[in-house]
Design an enzyme around this catalytic site. Sequence first.
Site, mmCIF file in Angstrom:
data_model
loop_
_atom_site.group_PDB
_atom_site.id
_atom_site.type_symbol
_atom_site.label_atom_id
_atom_site.label_comp_id
_atom_site.label_asym_id
_atom_site.label_seq_id
_atom_site.Cartn_x
_atom_site.Cartn_y
_atom_site.Cartn_z
ATOM 1 N N HIS A 223 68.593 41.561 123.439
ATOM 2 C CA HIS A 223 67.916 42.850 123.240
ATOM 3 C C HIS A 223 68.033 43.278 121.790
ATOM 4 C CE1 HIS A 223 72.069 43.596 124.503
ATOM 5 N NE2 HIS A 223 72.051 44.655 123.707
ATOM 6 N N HIS B 255 68.015 46.649 119.388
ATOM 7 C CA HIS B 255 68.142 48.107 119.368
ATOM 8 C C HIS B 255 67.225 48.684 118.285
ATOM 9 C CE1 HIS B 255 72.017 48.636 121.669
ATOM 10 N NE2 HIS B 255 72.196 47.381 121.299
HETATM 11 P P1 5GP Z 1 74.848 45.956 123.386
HETATM 12 O O1 5GP Z 1 76.166 46.693 123.314
HETATM 13 O O2 5GP Z 1 74.932 44.762 124.315
HETATM 14 O O3 5GP Z 1 74.271 45.615 122.050
HETATM 15 O O4 5GP Z 1 73.826 46.995 124.000
HETATM 16 C C1 5GP Z 1 73.664 47.197 125.359
HETATM 17 C C2 5GP Z 1 72.990 48.532 125.518
HETATM 18 O O5 5GP Z 1 72.472 48.619 126.824
HETATM 19 C C3 5GP Z 1 73.932 49.722 125.320
HETATM 20 O O6 5GP Z 1 73.504 50.495 124.219
HETATM 21 C C4 5GP Z 1 73.828 50.473 126.645
HETATM 22 O O7 5GP Z 1 73.765 51.861 126.481
HETATM 23 C C5 5GP Z 1 72.538 49.949 127.239
HETATM 24 N N1 5GP Z 1 72.529 49.931 128.686
HETATM 25 C C6 5GP Z 1 73.472 49.383 129.503
HETATM 26 N N2 5GP Z 1 73.102 49.528 130.795
HETATM 27 C C7 5GP Z 1 71.905 50.156 130.788
HETATM 28 C C8 5GP Z 1 71.010 50.575 131.834
HETATM 29 O O8 5GP Z 1 71.261 50.389 133.023
HETATM 30 N N3 5GP Z 1 69.866 51.202 131.453
HETATM 31 C C9 5GP Z 1 69.572 51.421 130.134
HETATM 32 N N4 5GP Z 1 68.422 52.056 129.860
HETATM 33 N N5 5GP Z 1 70.384 51.045 129.131
HETATM 34 C C10 5GP Z 1 71.536 50.413 129.450
#
Ligand code: 5GP
Length: 134
Positions: A99, A101
Amino acid sequence: MNDCIFCKIVAGEIPSYKVYEDYDVLAFLDITQTTPGHTLVVPKEHSKNVLAMTEEQAKTLFAKVPAIARAVKEKTGATGMNILQNNEEIAGQTVFHTHVHLIPRYDTADGLKIEFTNNMDKFDLAELAEKIRF
Ligand code: 5GP
Ligand code: ZN
């Protein structure tokens, strides 16, 4: 993948606030909203992260990022945007489906602070480049 939360969002099994969708990618609001409009862009096809992607998978995802990022910036009235992408736990990855951001920026106290430490004096850049070059 069966137990992947973003695959479930892509499949519509878990609700999300979608902002863009096409055949290849889905963009939806990050649940944390680091700044208003914080959006995640994900490929519909599961991959763990950029380190695990093929060139074709990366093209498919990243080709869509500029247009989605522009729309998020323009429609939120942000004046800039950080585009971040975490790979593996040490780098802050918590969801293991690739993903990107999109974090709109409004002012210096808007919820996100990024600082790069300058360690230039501590390392031999020629040696590092030689080690990494391929
Ligand atoms: P990472 O830390 O892996 O770069 O980002 C994962 C992101 O996914 C986090 O910013 C977190 O808030 C988001 N996230 C986790 N679970 C969910 C969900 O069920 N729905 C949404 N919309 N975002 C999620
Ligand atoms: Zn997945």
